[in-house]
Design a protein around this motif. Sequence first.
Motif, PDB file in Angstrom:
ATOM      1  N   TYR A 117      16.943   2.562  28.066  1.00  8.26           N
ATOM      2  CA  TYR A 117      16.825   1.018  28.465  1.00  8.26           C
ATOM      3  C   TYR A 117      17.399  -0.221  27.822  1.00  8.26           C
ATOM      4  N   PRO A 118      17.390  -1.379  28.922  1.00  9.03           N
ATOM      5  CA  PRO A 118      18.200  -2.329  28.221  1.00  9.03           C
ATOM      6  C   PRO A 118      16.657  -2.912  27.722  1.00  9.03           C
ATOM      7  N   GLU A 119      17.019  -4.099  26.268  1.00  8.18           N
ATOM      8  CA  GLU A 119      15.996  -4.379  25.643  1.00  8.18           C
ATOM      9  C   GLU A 119      15.459  -5.255  26.663  1.00  8.18           C
ATOM     10  N   ARG A 120      14.014  -5.137  26.683  1.00  7.85           N
ATOM     11  CA  ARG A 120      12.875  -5.763  26.810  1.00  7.85           C
ATOM     12  C   ARG A 120      12.913  -7.710  26.877  1.00  7.85           C
ATOM     13  N   ARG A 121      12.290  -7.987  28.064  1.00  9.08           N
ATOM     14  CA  ARG A 121      12.472  -9.582  27.692  1.00  9.08           C
ATOM     15  C   ARG A 121      12.494 -10.213  26.052  1.00  9.08           C
ATOM     16  N   LYS A 122      12.377 -11.733  25.969  1.00  5.73           N
ATOM     17  CA  LYS A 122      11.847 -12.151  24.423  1.00  5.73           C
ATOM     18  C   LYS A 122       9.992 -12.329  24.466  1.00  5.73           C
ATOM     19  N   PRO A 182      13.878   2.232  34.393  1.00  7.28           N
ATOM     20  CA  PRO A 182      12.607   1.305  34.332  1.00  7.28           C
ATOM     21  C   PRO A 182      12.168   1.024  35.747  1.00  7.28           C
ATOM     22  N   ARG A 183      11.292   0.890  36.728  1.00  8.11           N
ATOM     23  CA  ARG A 183      11.087   0.461  38.166  1.00  8.11           C
ATOM     24  C   ARG A 183      12.009  -0.625  38.915  1.00  8.11           C
ATOM     25  N   LEU A 184      11.626  -1.619  38.077  1.00  9.19           N
ATOM     26  CA  LEU A 184      12.300  -3.063  38.644  1.00  9.19           C
ATOM     27  C   LEU A 184      14.305  -2.634  38.244  1.00  9.19           C
ATOM     28  N   GLY A 185      14.504  -1.435  37.717  1.00  2.79           N
ATOM     29  CA  GLY A 185      15.594  -1.959  36.441  1.00  2.79           C
ATOM     30  C   GLY A 185      17.066  -1.579  38.014  1.00  2.79           C
ATOM     31  N   GLU A 186      18.116  -1.768  37.100  1.00  8.37           N
ATOM     32  CA  GLU A 186      18.904  -2.059  37.677  1.00  8.37           C
ATOM     33  C   GLU A 186      20.234  -0.398  38.228  1.00  8.37           C
ATOM     34  N   GLY A 242       7.594   4.706  40.089  1.00  9.65           N
ATOM     35  CA  GLY A 242       5.542   4.857  39.916  1.00  9.65           C
ATOM     36  C   GLY A 242       5.812   3.896  39.990  1.00  9.65           C
ATOM     37  N   LYS A 243       4.619   3.813  38.515  1.00 10.20           N
ATOM     38  CA  LYS A 243       4.430   2.091  38.503  1.00 10.20           C
ATOM     39  C   LYS A 243       5.052   1.035  37.303  1.00 10.20           C
ATOM     40  N   SER A 244       5.260   2.389  37.061  1.00  8.50           N
ATOM     41  CA  SER A 244       6.758   1.430  35.835  1.00  8.50           C
ATOM     42  C   SER A 244       7.691   2.391  35.666  1.00  8.50           C
ATOM     43  N   THR A 245       7.772   3.629  35.919  1.00  4.22           N
ATOM     44  CA  THR A 245       9.438   3.655  36.071  1.00  4.22           C
ATOM     45  C   THR A 245       9.364   4.608  37.246  1.00  4.22           C
ATOM     46  N   ARG A 246      11.262   5.096  37.132  1.00  2.00           N
ATOM     47  CA  ARG A 246      11.452   5.762  39.059  1.00  2.00           C
ATOM     48  C   ARG A 246      12.416   6.763  38.625  1.00  2.00           C
ATOM     49  N   PHE A 247      12.736   7.769  39.676  1.00  2.00           N
ATOM     50  CA  PHE A 247      13.706   8.492  39.153  1.00  2.00           C
ATOM     51  C   PHE A 247      14.793   8.631  40.323  1.00  2.00           C
ATOM     52  N   ASP A 248      15.481   8.315  39.654  1.00  2.00           N
ATOM     53  CA  ASP A 248      17.140   7.772  41.231  1.00  2.00           C
ATOM     54  C   ASP A 248      17.172   9.302  41.143  1.00  2.00           C
ATOM     55  N   VAL A 249      18.046   9.839  42.183  1.00  2.00           N
ATOM     56  CA  VAL A 249      18.276  11.256  42.380  1.00  2.00           C
ATOM     57  C   VAL A 249      19.527  11.159  43.505  1.00  2.00           C
TER      58      VAL A 249
END
Length: 240
Positions: A158-163, A206-210, A223-230
């Motif tokens: 995953y990319p680094e989280r925000r500061k 991440p759920r809202l990630g690119e 899900g709440k924090s994660t998604r699985f792209d197929v």
Amino acid sequence: MPDPLPDFLYPAAEIPREGLYLWQDSDGLALCKAGEKGRVRVDFAAGAAQYRQHKGGGELIAKAVNHTAKPLVWDATGGLGRDAFVLAGLGLQVRVFERHPSVALLLTDGLARAQNLPETTETAARIRLYAGDAVALMPELLAAGESAPDVVYLDPMYPERRKSAAVKKEMAYFHELVGSAAAADDAALLDCARRTARKRVVVKRPRLGEELAGCRPDYCYSGKSTRFDVYLPFAALQAA
């Protein structure tokens, strides 16, 4: 088997004054950082790993790979092996690929210890580890006669989280050791996965990630924090 031990696996008398190093003790191999107490170790019999092993079938990842069909899964981005262990705990055969030699060593050590514990030995036996770049190794295995996987699973870092959000020490170590994957690497990995899988490619985000490499999935499980792209394999799209 993984490559020879990296230069920063030090004997106790020569622990470096700065940077990361590998430490071997009675509890197994660990990734450490000079001047800090934290250690990253692959331990499938404790903490979150143990909880996930018991919960397994209820996890979103199980639905994403369609675990009830008992697919053969190739995990092309092994990391610390946690998702692979969940899948193996569901009774699936899993092939794990890890390109960073030090991470492959941590995985090898964790799997070896898991194979010697009654509560994890059967699950660990379903995992086979390959040290090397999956983009190169997967086509080689197919050419050598290995059965193509039903599912190729990807969990790019995953990319680094925000500061404003604290990055866990474990992930901070991991980012420092491995670095963030380049976009070109992500594109090549997804392309190779779609040429390898028989039924689907599953990408953890991440759920809202690119979307990985900017490629829109065919469908997803969120899900709440994660998604699985197929993604459907190229062969399936050509046959449609």
